[in-house]
Design an enzyme around this catalytic site. Structure first.
Site, PDB file in Angstrom:
ATOM      1  N   ASP A   1      -7.620  18.420 -14.264  1.00 32.62           N
ATOM      2  CA  ASP A   1      -7.926  17.069 -14.740  1.00 32.62           C
ATOM      3  C   ASP A   1      -7.546  17.040 -16.217  1.00 32.62           C
ATOM      4  OD1 ASP A   1      -9.099  14.782 -15.818  1.00 32.62           O
ATOM      5  OD2 ASP A   1     -10.863  14.874 -14.506  1.00 32.62           O
TER       6      ASP A   1
ATOM      7  N   ARG B   1       0.843  -1.200   0.000  1.00 29.84           N
ATOM      8  CA  ARG B   1       0.000   0.000   0.000  1.00 29.84           C
ATOM      9  C   ARG B   1       0.877   1.249   0.000  1.00 29.84           C
ATOM     10  NH1 ARG B   1      -1.500   1.643   4.533  1.00 29.84           N
ATOM     11  NH2 ARG B   1      -2.414  -0.276   5.341  1.00 29.84           N
TER      12      ARG B   1
ATOM     13  N   TYR C   1     -16.721  16.454 -15.414  1.00 31.61           N
ATOM     14  CA  TYR C   1     -16.992  15.016 -15.476  1.00 31.61           C
ATOM     15  C   TYR C   1     -18.081  14.689 -14.433  1.00 31.61           C
ATOM     16  CZ  TYR C   1     -16.358  10.031 -14.799  1.00 31.61           C
ATOM     17  OH  TYR C   1     -16.569   8.682 -14.670  1.00 31.61           O
TER      18      TYR C   1
ATOM     19  N   LYS D   1      -8.518   5.930 -19.145  1.00 31.92           N
ATOM     20  CA  LYS D   1      -8.812   6.453 -20.477  1.00 31.92           C
ATOM     21  C   LYS D   1      -7.575   6.388 -21.379  1.00 31.92           C
ATOM     22  CE  LYS D   1     -12.597   7.181 -18.216  1.00 31.92           C
ATOM     23  NZ  LYS D   1     -12.938   8.470 -17.595  1.00 31.92           N
TER      24      LYS D   1
HETATM   25  C1  LIG Z   1     -13.376   8.890 -16.289  1.00 31.66           C
HETATM   26  C2  LIG Z   1     -13.032  10.222 -15.798  1.00 31.66           C
HETATM   27  C3  LIG Z   1     -12.796  10.460 -14.444  1.00 31.66           C
HETATM   28  C4  LIG Z   1     -12.978   9.389 -13.383  1.00 31.66           C
HETATM   29  O1  LIG Z   1     -12.056   8.359 -13.512  1.00 31.66           O
HETATM   30  P1  LIG Z   1     -12.358   6.824 -13.110  1.00 31.66           P
HETATM   31  O2  LIG Z   1     -11.111   6.136 -13.532  1.00 31.66           O
HETATM   32  O3  LIG Z   1     -13.568   6.392 -13.869  1.00 31.66           O
HETATM   33  O4  LIG Z   1     -12.580   6.805 -11.636  1.00 31.66           O
HETATM   34  C5  LIG Z   1     -12.418  11.729 -14.057  1.00 31.66           C
HETATM   35  N1  LIG Z   1     -12.303  12.725 -14.956  1.00 31.66           N
HETATM   36  C6  LIG Z   1     -12.528  12.540 -16.261  1.00 31.66           C
HETATM   37  C7  LIG Z   1     -12.387  13.683 -17.199  1.00 31.66           C
HETATM   38  C8  LIG Z   1     -12.901  11.293 -16.741  1.00 31.66           C
HETATM   39  O5  LIG Z   1     -13.139  11.116 -18.037  1.00 31.66           O
END
Ligand SMILES: *Cc1c(COP(=O)(O)O)cnc(C)c1O
Length: 381
Positions: free
Chosen positions: A171, A46, A98, A196
């Site tokens: 982000d 962890r 998001y 992603k």
């Molecule tokens: C998918 C996504 C998230 C969240 O991520 P997870 O891996 O699904 O927890 C946050 N911000 C954006 C822009 C995303 O596309």
């Protein structure tokens, strides 16, 4: 080293024990100590794992940051980020968010006394006004935004935030570091859903934070261990494998998105199309200034509302109807009923997420096949 070279080599030495060019998947929860608290840098997985450590240094190199931290999901990364903001903190956030981020802000953190104010950040003057209203601990940005692909001038917003003593978190999931590196533009923290583009193959859920400041990095590394939303070593290996091909994949995603955007702009069944790389985008000049490329996401509003949108979705053969984005395969999303369904209709529509809105994640299939698929499906409305 240039970006594509860094992706493959930075922070990724050959395995010191065997010379393996790829870091092994260290499936061990714990590590032997030669005497109490005498060890080789790893104690318990962890707090740190050798496979994760290589991914984390590769992430830092990709984002031009100092420290990378890997998490079990993008929202795990965000949760850990938010742990640093106690009751009474104020966050100024971009308004086009998001859906899962909005849900965590609105339905969870607010209950614990964190104040979150949403601002349309397409004009930095509005950000200045919002920051001026009350002391602000963090400015939280997505650019391009999801799903409407609006842009925020990251350099301008970082300057405003820093003048007011706030940290700036971006982000960067939609752009990926291949196309935009917020830390180079002044941001302090970059967040990713590695699910992603970084993972890139729709086979894992993961997240990351990249920090520019060593003090902040120390604090978040502590929180990463204290909160415990860490990824498995195998998932770390898969994200690292994805990262190696990020450069070539992003160029292919963009070729696909361009072919699709060309077709959508001006099509008689399309009310509006959004792609930052197309000259018709309202902030195309800013996109060219702060991005090296424009990614694979194209959104558009079909004429005829929900009924037309559903007929379009049924007409697709190559694009798969599924949540998520950024994988090699093309996906299509109906935000109003899928990714953004947790937003009340009024809120959603005020932000422009109408029932006719479609979000395409253009994969790396042949761009002509993707354009043909969209053309055919529009013809079936
Ligand atoms: C998918 C996504 C998230 C969240 O991520 P997870 O891996 O699904 O927890 C946050 N911000 C954006 C822009 C995303 O596309």
């Amino acid at each position: 080293m240039r970006f594509d070279t860094r992706l493959i080599h930075s922070g990724q030495p050959a395995d010191p024990l065997t010379g393996a060019v790829n870091v092994p998947v260290y499936l061990s929860s714990t590590f032997r100590q030669s005497a109490p608290n005498r060890h080789r840098g790893y104690v318990y997985s962890r707090s740190g794992n050798p496979t994760r450590a290589v991914l984390e240094s590769a992430l830092a190199a990709a984002e031009s940051g100092r420290t990378g931290l890997a998490f079990s999901s993008g929202l795990g990364a965000l949760t850990t980020l938010l742990e640093a903001f106690p009751t009474g903190s104020r966050i100024v956030s971009v308004d086009d968010l998001y859906g899962g981020t909005w849900r965590l802000f609105e339905h969870h953190r607010r209950q614990f006394g964190v104040r979150i104010d949403y601002v349309d950040m397409t004009d930095p003057a509005r950000v200045a006004d919002a920051i001026g209203e009350a002391p602000t601990a963090m400015v939280y940005v997505e650019s391009p935004t999801n799903p409407l692909l609006r842009l925020v001038d990251l350099r301008a917003v970082a300057r405003l935030a820093h003048r007011a003593g706030a940290v700036v978190a971006v982000d960067n999931t939609f752009a990926s570091p291949a196309n935009q590196r917020p830390i180079e533009l002044g941001a302090d923290i970059v967040l990713h859903s590695t699910t992603k583009y970084l993972g890139g193959h729709s086979d894992i859920i993961g997240g990351a934070l990249v920090l520019s400041d060593p003090k902040q990095a120390e604090r978040y590394a502590w929180l990463q261990n204290a909160v415990g939303a860490v990824p498995s070593p195998f998932d770390c290996f898969l994200v690292l494998r994805g990262l190696h091909t990020l450069g070539v994949r992003m160029r292919a995603h963009e070729a696909s998105a361009r072919a699709v955007a060309e077709l959508l702009v001006g099509h008689r069944k399309v009310r509006a199309a959004y792609y930052p790389g197309h000259a018709s985008h309202a902030q195309h000049a800013l996109a060219r200034r702060q991005m090296d490329g424009f990614g694979g996401i194209v959104s558009f509003e079909v004429a005829g509302g929900r009924g037309a949108a559903l007929r379009f979705l049924r007409g697709l053969e190559v694009f798969t109807l599924a949540e998520s984005l950024g994988g090699v395969e093309s996906l299509v999303d109906h935000p109003a009923s899928m990714t953004h369904a947790s937003m009340p209709r009024k809120e959603r529509e005020a932000h422009g997420v109408t029932d006719g809105l479609i979000r395409l994640s253009c994969g790396i299939e042949d761009p002509a096949d993707l354009a043909d698929d969209v053309r055919r499906a529009l013809g079936r409305i």
